[in-house]
Design an enzyme around this catalytic site. Sequence first.
Site, PDB file in Angstrom:
ATOM      1  CB  ILE A 142     -18.152  40.160 -59.205  1.00  0.00           C
ATOM      2  CG1 ILE A 142     -17.247  39.832 -60.403  1.00  0.00           C
ATOM      3  CG2 ILE A 142     -19.740  40.540 -59.738  1.00  0.00           C
ATOM      4  CD1 ILE A 142     -17.869  38.534 -61.084  1.00  0.00           C
ATOM      5  CG  ASP A 154     -20.784  35.444 -72.226  1.00  0.00           C
ATOM      6  OD1 ASP A 154     -19.587  35.660 -72.254  1.00  0.00           O
ATOM      7  OD2 ASP A 154     -21.299  34.912 -71.513  1.00  0.00           O
ATOM      8  CG  HIS A 198     -20.008  32.391 -68.484  1.00  0.00           C
ATOM      9  ND1 HIS A 198     -19.926  33.348 -69.331  1.00  0.00           N
ATOM     10  CD2 HIS A 198     -18.953  32.310 -67.811  1.00  0.00           C
ATOM     11  CE1 HIS A 198     -18.895  34.273 -68.606  1.00  0.00           C
ATOM     12  NE2 HIS A 198     -18.524  33.437 -67.876  1.00  0.00           N
ATOM     13  NE  ARG A 225     -17.221  40.254 -71.770  1.00  0.00           N
ATOM     14  CZ  ARG A 225     -16.806  39.145 -70.863  1.00  0.00           C
ATOM     15  NH1 ARG A 225     -17.107  37.987 -71.300  1.00  0.00           N
ATOM     16  NH2 ARG A 225     -15.957  39.374 -69.724  1.00  0.00           N
ATOM     17  CB  VAL A 265     -22.179  35.333 -61.027  1.00  0.00           C
ATOM     18  CG1 VAL A 265     -21.188  35.947 -61.632  1.00  0.00           C
ATOM     19  CG2 VAL A 265     -23.637  36.110 -61.232  1.00  0.00           C
ATOM     20  N   GLY A 288     -15.385  40.045 -52.541  1.00  0.00           N
ATOM     21  CA  GLY A 288     -14.573  39.921 -53.770  1.00  0.00           C
ATOM     22  C   GLY A 288     -14.945  41.044 -54.870  1.00  0.00           C
ATOM     23  CG  ASN A 294     -17.309  31.240 -64.466  1.00  0.00           C
ATOM     24  OD1 ASN A 294     -18.297  30.983 -65.079  1.00  0.00           O
ATOM     25  ND2 ASN A 294     -16.443  32.170 -65.090  1.00  0.00           N
TER      26      ASN A 294
HETATM   27  N1  LIG Z   1     -20.995  34.258 -65.431  1.00  0.00           N
HETATM   28  C1  LIG Z   1     -20.050  35.409 -65.774  1.00  0.00           C
HETATM   29  O1  LIG Z   1     -20.167  35.812 -66.847  1.00  0.00           O
HETATM   30  C2  LIG Z   1     -18.891  35.807 -65.182  1.00  0.00           C
HETATM   31  C3  LIG Z   1     -18.095  36.716 -65.334  1.00  0.00           C
HETATM   32  C4  LIG Z   1     -17.012  37.175 -64.616  1.00  0.00           C
HETATM   33  C5  LIG Z   1     -16.903  36.332 -63.516  1.00  0.00           C
HETATM   34  N2  LIG Z   1     -17.413  35.431 -63.173  1.00  0.00           N
HETATM   35  C6  LIG Z   1     -16.948  34.446 -62.000  1.00  0.00           C
HETATM   36  O2  LIG Z   1     -17.342  35.088 -60.918  1.00  0.00           O
HETATM   37  C7  LIG Z   1     -16.773  34.672 -59.769  1.00  0.00           C
HETATM   38  C8  LIG Z   1     -16.483  35.856 -58.829  1.00  0.00           C
HETATM   39  O3  LIG Z   1     -15.404  36.834 -59.473  1.00  0.00           O
HETATM   40  P1  LIG Z   1     -14.769  37.662 -58.685  1.00  0.00           P
HETATM   41  O4  LIG Z   1     -13.923  38.439 -59.757  1.00  0.00           O
HETATM   42  O5  LIG Z   1     -15.812  38.472 -57.700  1.00  0.00           O
HETATM   43  O6  LIG Z   1     -13.666  36.649 -57.873  1.00  0.00           O
HETATM   44  P2  LIG Z   1     -12.915  37.233 -56.578  1.00  0.00           P
HETATM   45  O7  LIG Z   1     -11.849  36.260 -56.288  1.00  0.00           O
HETATM   46  O8  LIG Z   1     -12.668  38.673 -56.376  1.00  0.00           O
HETATM   47  O9  LIG Z   1     -14.032  36.868 -55.371  1.00  0.00           O
HETATM   48  C9  LIG Z   1     -14.781  35.961 -55.171  1.00  0.00           C
HETATM   49  C10 LIG Z   1     -15.216  35.701 -53.603  1.00  0.00           C
HETATM   50  O10 LIG Z   1     -16.037  34.506 -53.345  1.00  0.00           O
HETATM   51  C11 LIG Z   1     -15.559  34.018 -52.328  1.00  0.00           C
HETATM   52  N3  LIG Z   1     -15.754  32.551 -51.981  1.00  0.00           N
HETATM   53  C12 LIG Z   1     -15.098  31.639 -52.181  1.00  0.00           C
HETATM   54  N4  LIG Z   1     -15.821  30.461 -51.962  1.00  0.00           N
HETATM   55  C13 LIG Z   1     -16.925  30.792 -51.240  1.00  0.00           C
HETATM   56  C14 LIG Z   1     -17.900  30.253 -50.666  1.00  0.00           C
HETATM   57  N5  LIG Z   1     -17.932  29.027 -50.388  1.00  0.00           N
HETATM   58  N6  LIG Z   1     -18.962  31.044 -50.119  1.00  0.00           N
HETATM   59  C15 LIG Z   1     -18.937  32.162 -50.010  1.00  0.00           C
HETATM   60  N7  LIG Z   1     -18.067  32.961 -50.770  1.00  0.00           N
HETATM   61  C16 LIG Z   1     -16.927  32.108 -51.514  1.00  0.00           C
HETATM   62  C17 LIG Z   1     -13.888  34.665 -52.010  1.00  0.00           C
HETATM   63  O11 LIG Z   1     -13.310  34.279 -50.733  1.00  0.00           O
HETATM   64  C18 LIG Z   1     -14.159  36.019 -52.694  1.00  0.00           C
HETATM   65  O12 LIG Z   1     -14.171  36.931 -51.699  1.00  0.00           O
HETATM   66  C19 LIG Z   1     -15.542  33.669 -60.525  1.00  0.00           C
HETATM   67  O13 LIG Z   1     -15.924  32.344 -60.252  1.00  0.00           O
HETATM   68  C20 LIG Z   1     -15.308  34.174 -61.796  1.00  0.00           C
HETATM   69  O14 LIG Z   1     -14.829  33.145 -62.679  1.00  0.00           O
HETATM   70  C21 LIG Z   1     -18.241  34.882 -63.823  1.00  0.00           C
END
Ligand SMILES: NC(=O)c1ccc[n+]([C@@H]2O[C@H](COP(=O)([O-])OP(=O)(O)OC[C@H]3O[C@@H](n4cnc5c(N)ncnc54)[C@H](O)[C@@H]3O)[C@@H](O)[C@H]2O)c1
Length: 333
Positions: A16, A159, A187, A162, A129, A14, A131
């Site tokens: 991040i 957060d 969060h 930021r 991380v 993904g 959500n």
């Molecule tokens: N806590 C925070 O401050 C914060 C900040 C930003 C994003 N996030 C969250 O982080 C998460 C990831 O964001 P992203 O932009 O990288 O998303 P993304 O969609 O680009 O990547 C997510 C990845 O997770 C994989 N995935 C899904 N289910 C899985 C599983 N069971 N096992 C392993 N991998 C799995 C997907 O295939 C994908 O490759 C989201 O839930 C987003 O909301 C949290």
Amino acid sequence: MAEPIRVVVTGAAGQIAYSLLYMIARGEVFGKDQPLILHLLDIPPMVGVLEGVVMELSDCALPLLRKVVPTTDPLVGFKDVSAAFLVGAMPRKEGMERKDLLSANVKIFKVQGEALDKVAKKDVKVLVVGNPANTNALVCANYAPSIPRENFSAMTRLDQNRASSQIANKLGVPITHVSNIIIWGNHSSTQYPDASQGKVLINNEWKSVADALGDNAYLEGQFIDTVQKRGAAVIAARKMSSAMSAAKAACDHMHDWWNGTAPGKFVSMGVFSDGSYNSPKDVVFSFPVEIKNKQWKIVENLSVSSFGQTKLDLTAKELQEEKNEALSVLDSN
Ligand SMILES: NC(=O)c1ccc[n+]([C@@H]2O[C@H](COP(=O)([O-])OP(=O)(O)OC[C@H]3O[C@@H](n4cnc5c(N)ncnc54)[C@H](O)[C@@H]3O)[C@@H](O)[C@H]2O)c1
């Protein structure tokens, strides 16, 4: 040089992870002398993308990176890991109810908790991380009873970063001159960014942010609003959610957990609540913490205004509701 440690990143294909893997492999979390074996966990449809990430990590020619283990099997992904970045989660799709999102994620974090319990090191540090991060961390810990629950945390560092950055910009000082800004609670948009304990270095002297700013209306209004809505603002501008900044925050969180906080400074982490500051016990709640010898401790006895307590109660209520919903999903399975 030290023996390599194993570190897993889930959601490794993904956005991040694309920034995070590079930062970890450069030594920015565990140190420039700590060789690493990186485990990359994602789901079967992402295997092709994962192969590309593995190729790029190899092409980065990073001195600390000894081996990369791409996998879709949690029992391989979590085997012998010392640190886990749980980034992968089910994203919210259009028209999806909050409850459906929670339900999909509860199942993912149950499986991952069980796998951590079976094969990870017992002192593994787990940072969630994905959500809803706080409740995912709670579920994960509940299914890993052989690992101390203090070893599970949720990320509110983005957060915090930021919020600190808003204050630094407002006061016209470098970001390193601002500390002790707190994120309380979930969060989510109910989080409470709180600058009342904040400190700022001006003319070689640490002063209170509130005194330096002299603008309480800003601290109780626009400041909170901007931080709470920053994620949505990034999505509106980039058409994708925060990724580079989320990766940096995940590194900051794990770095401080691993290496400790400087005397007098604290950082915010979602951790199991002991009821401090009138929060409900046993939800994963973001508190100010100090860290020593890889153990966090909630900073106690900070004064909270009645305005602040109202905000704390609101985010606490949401977390309690999320917990109840998660438990009802688990009961019905
Ligand atoms: N806590 C925070 O401050 C914060 C900040 C930003 C994003 N996030 C969250 O982080 C998460 C990831 O964001 P992203 O932009 O990288 O998303 P993304 O969609 O680009 O990547 C997510 C990845 O997770 C994989 N995935 C899904 N289910 C899985 C599983 N069971 N096992 C392993 N991998 C799995 C997907 O295939 C994908 O490759 C989201 O839930 C987003 O909301 C949290």
